[in-house]
Enzyme design. Sequence first.
Site, PDB file in Angstrom:
ATOM      1  CE  LYS A 172      -1.676   3.029   1.939  1.00 26.15           C
ATOM      2  NZ  LYS A 172      -1.417   4.437   1.491  1.00 26.15           N
ATOM      3  CD  GLU A 175      -2.510   8.530   1.004  1.00 25.36           C
ATOM      4  OE1 GLU A 175      -1.493   7.794   1.065  1.00 25.36           O
ATOM      5  OE2 GLU A 175      -3.152   8.899   2.011  1.00 25.36           O
ATOM      6  NE  ARG A 176       0.552  12.874   1.853  1.00 24.73           N
ATOM      7  CZ  ARG A 176       1.255  13.245   2.912  1.00 24.73           C
ATOM      8  NH1 ARG A 176       2.338  13.986   2.761  1.00 24.73           N
ATOM      9  NH2 ARG A 176       0.888  12.883   4.102  1.00 24.73           N
ATOM     10  CB  SER A 225       4.550  10.401  10.402  1.00 20.17           C
ATOM     11  OG  SER A 225       3.241   9.881  10.366  1.00 20.17           O
ATOM     12  CB  CYS A 280      13.426   9.431   7.566  1.00 15.09           C
ATOM     13  SG  CYS A 280      14.431   8.169   6.813  1.00 15.09           S
TER      14      CYS A 280
HETATM   15  P1  NAD Z   1       2.586   9.156   6.852  1.00 15.30           P
HETATM   16  O1  NAD Z   1       2.777   8.540   8.179  1.00 15.30           O
HETATM   17  O2  NAD Z   1       1.604  10.276   6.716  1.00 15.30           O
HETATM   18  O3  NAD Z   1       2.126   8.055   5.783  1.00 15.30           O
HETATM   19  C1  NAD Z   1       2.798   6.841   5.631  1.00 15.30           C
HETATM   20  C2  NAD Z   1       1.820   5.788   5.130  1.00 15.30           C
HETATM   21  O4  NAD Z   1       0.802   5.591   6.118  1.00 15.30           O
HETATM   22  C3  NAD Z   1       1.111   6.156   3.832  1.00 15.30           C
HETATM   23  O5  NAD Z   1       1.015   5.017   3.010  1.00 15.30           O
HETATM   24  C4  NAD Z   1      -0.257   6.622   4.300  1.00 15.30           C
HETATM   25  O6  NAD Z   1      -1.273   6.388   3.361  1.00 15.30           O
HETATM   26  C5  NAD Z   1      -0.479   5.780   5.555  1.00 15.30           C
HETATM   27  N1  NAD Z   1      -1.320   6.457   6.545  1.00 15.30           N
HETATM   28  C6  NAD Z   1      -1.394   7.798   6.786  1.00 15.30           C
HETATM   29  N2  NAD Z   1      -2.267   8.041   7.777  1.00 15.30           N
HETATM   30  C7  NAD Z   1      -2.754   6.849   8.178  1.00 15.30           C
HETATM   31  C8  NAD Z   1      -3.691   6.451   9.189  1.00 15.30           C
HETATM   32  N3  NAD Z   1      -4.295   7.348   9.974  1.00 15.30           N
HETATM   33  N4  NAD Z   1      -3.941   5.144   9.345  1.00 15.30           N
HETATM   34  C9  NAD Z   1      -3.326   4.224   8.561  1.00 15.30           C
HETATM   35  N5  NAD Z   1      -2.442   4.548   7.590  1.00 15.30           N
HETATM   36  C10 NAD Z   1      -2.152   5.837   7.399  1.00 15.30           C
HETATM   37  O7  NAD Z   1       4.035   9.606   6.337  1.00 15.30           O
HETATM   38  P2  NAD Z   1       4.405  10.477   5.061  1.00 15.30           P
HETATM   39  O8  NAD Z   1       3.999  11.896   5.293  1.00 15.30           O
HETATM   40  O9  NAD Z   1       3.952   9.801   3.830  1.00 15.30           O
HETATM   41  O10 NAD Z   1       6.003  10.360   5.108  1.00 15.30           O
HETATM   42  C11 NAD Z   1       6.821  11.213   5.856  1.00 15.30           C
HETATM   43  C12 NAD Z   1       7.174  10.602   7.198  1.00 15.30           C
HETATM   44  O11 NAD Z   1       7.816   9.349   7.006  1.00 15.30           O
HETATM   45  C13 NAD Z   1       8.184  11.442   7.968  1.00 15.30           C
HETATM   46  O12 NAD Z   1       7.798  11.436   9.319  1.00 15.30           O
HETATM   47  C14 NAD Z   1       9.500  10.707   7.776  1.00 15.30           C
HETATM   48  O13 NAD Z   1      10.456  10.908   8.794  1.00 15.30           O
HETATM   49  C15 NAD Z   1       9.024   9.300   7.759  1.00 15.30           C
HETATM   50  N6  NAD Z   1       9.982   8.431   7.114  1.00 15.30           N
HETATM   51  C16 NAD Z   1      10.699   7.594   7.908  1.00 15.30           C
HETATM   52  C17 NAD Z   1      11.644   6.777   7.346  1.00 15.30           C
HETATM   53  C18 NAD Z   1      12.448   5.847   8.195  1.00 15.30           C
HETATM   54  O14 NAD Z   1      13.108   4.992   7.642  1.00 15.30           O
HETATM   55  N7  NAD Z   1      12.434   5.960   9.502  1.00 15.30           N
HETATM   56  C19 NAD Z   1      11.863   6.794   5.959  1.00 15.30           C
HETATM   57  C20 NAD Z   1      11.094   7.643   5.177  1.00 15.30           C
HETATM   58  C21 NAD Z   1      10.148   8.460   5.773  1.00 15.30           C
END
Ligand code: NAD
Length: 496
Positions: A172, A175-176, A225, A280
């Site tokens: 999954k 979606e952005r 996140s 990240c």
């Molecule tokens: P996000 O948490 O908003 O989304 C990540 C995924 O979770 C997406 O597929 C999204 O559709 C899904 N999602 C979002 N809200 C949800 C919910 N309420 N319930 C279930 N699923 C949900 O993250 P983002 O904005 O796409 O990415 C940026 C974040 O990812 C930053 O915090 C960054 O630090 C982190 N990140 C971490 C790493 C790492 O390896 N630690 C790597 C890349 C990005």
Amino acid sequence: MTIVGHLINGEVRTDAARTQDVFNPATGLATKQVALAAKETVEEAIAAAQAAYPAWRNTPTGKRAQVMYRFKALLEQHADKICEMIGDEHGKISHDAAGELQRGIENVEYACGIAELLKGEHSRNVGPGIDSWSEFQPLGVVAGITPFNFPAMVPLWMYPMAIACGNTFVLKPSERDPSSTLFIAQLLQEAGLPDGVMNVVNGDKEAVDVLLSDERIKAVSFVGSTPIAEYIYSTANANGKRCQALGGAKNHAIVMPDADMDNAVNQLLGAAFGSSGERCMALSVAVAVGDAAADALVAKMKEAMKPLKVGSATDSSNDFGPVITRQHQQKVVGYIDSAEQDGATVVVDGRNPQVEGFEDGFFVGATLIDGVTSEMTSYQEEIFGPVLQVVRVDSMEAAMQLINDHEYGNGTCIFTRDGEAARYFSDNIEVGMVGINVPLPVPVSYHSFGGWKRSLFGDLHAYGPDAVRFYTKRKTITQRWPSSGVREGVSFSFPS
Ligand code: NAD
């Protein structure tokens, strides 16, 4: 308008009871829509993966590896197209997208060695005439949920290894910026993967919640996140699934008084502002030890930031692109406002960048803030934008304390010429990935990637050797073939 759909059982489909706009962040215009999978669509993908599992599990390891070799060749062949897709929807500049893709391909290369990685452990004669061995069997259907900031690389951290281990997969993606992720999955299909082994469902929370609750899903890898990582981890665990959930970050670089300051500035520029700070592992805090180092750092950074160019992905002379959405742009600007209100000094202000021809894009210029303290919200929370904050401390111990007290522990770096200080730092810092004069210490594909504290929930890190363990379960077999005619007596003692 084009709808970006799903890949289920080898077919691309656009089941779209609901859709969402996909933007080009440089123009601010919606260019496509993404289908948001309903429960039934996700269940179909899981059913396809479940049906494909028995045959794939029993496909010889060497044959599974051959699919990965072909996949790697296709990724290289289509690299320009993939980078363009990433640029259109994420906004990162082609040189940065090419780096992301290369790091993703390296994970495919590592998965090509699966036969070697799955050899297991064998001990002869653990007892009289008894041999014992451990083998690593696939789990079944496993799922991946990935963020927007690396639409090619982060999914490639997961499914090549999961599939090479003999699992089938449901991804999954974010979606952005879904197009490159879907296209790459189609390349894997083209590489000769049987239908149903790799499935992609686009969607939002509704789709994710199906993956977290369906009992056919045996393990979940998540990157995103921290609040969502925590939710994924606790829900998946409560439902009996193996889970690794990688979260957000606040990566500090310590700048020691003896550091080569010009080198530190060059490294900080790329690590803080590359990809608009939407990594990240981005360095978002520079902790300068002593006022002399801090003054020199701020003065040199200010000068070095003058020629930085923020702009569209279509111009490869740009250093970095827009942030992902209008909402995120406002959030990043809000953090700069809050730092200023809290008494920090905005030395270089990127709040209103002028990008000619792209006036409606989601741009934030490179920003440098001095005099930041640990009480400020802008220090405590992840900004995920092109903002570098400078914190001044008077000793290395104070710098390390700051890092160790922070809730995140993803990456960190020290700039120094002092080997003893560097060794003390790497020994005692509470962070998962550490750089010594290396600003973005992202492990290569044959080491594993993961932070500490609230940057990772779970025991095993992503990709590399940990991924082989995450996507398999150990089975230990102890075997005896008694010689004909020899009968063992009855024993009620514990075997020793
Ligand atoms: P996000 O948490 O908003 O989304 C990540 C995924 O979770 C997406 O597929 C999204 O559709 C899904 N999602 C979002 N809200 C949800 C919910 N309420 N319930 C279930 N699923 C949900 O993250 P983002 O904005 O796409 O990415 C940026 C974040 O990812 C930053 O915090 C960054 O630090 C982190 N990140 C971490 C790493 C790492 O390896 N630690 C790597 C890349 C990005």
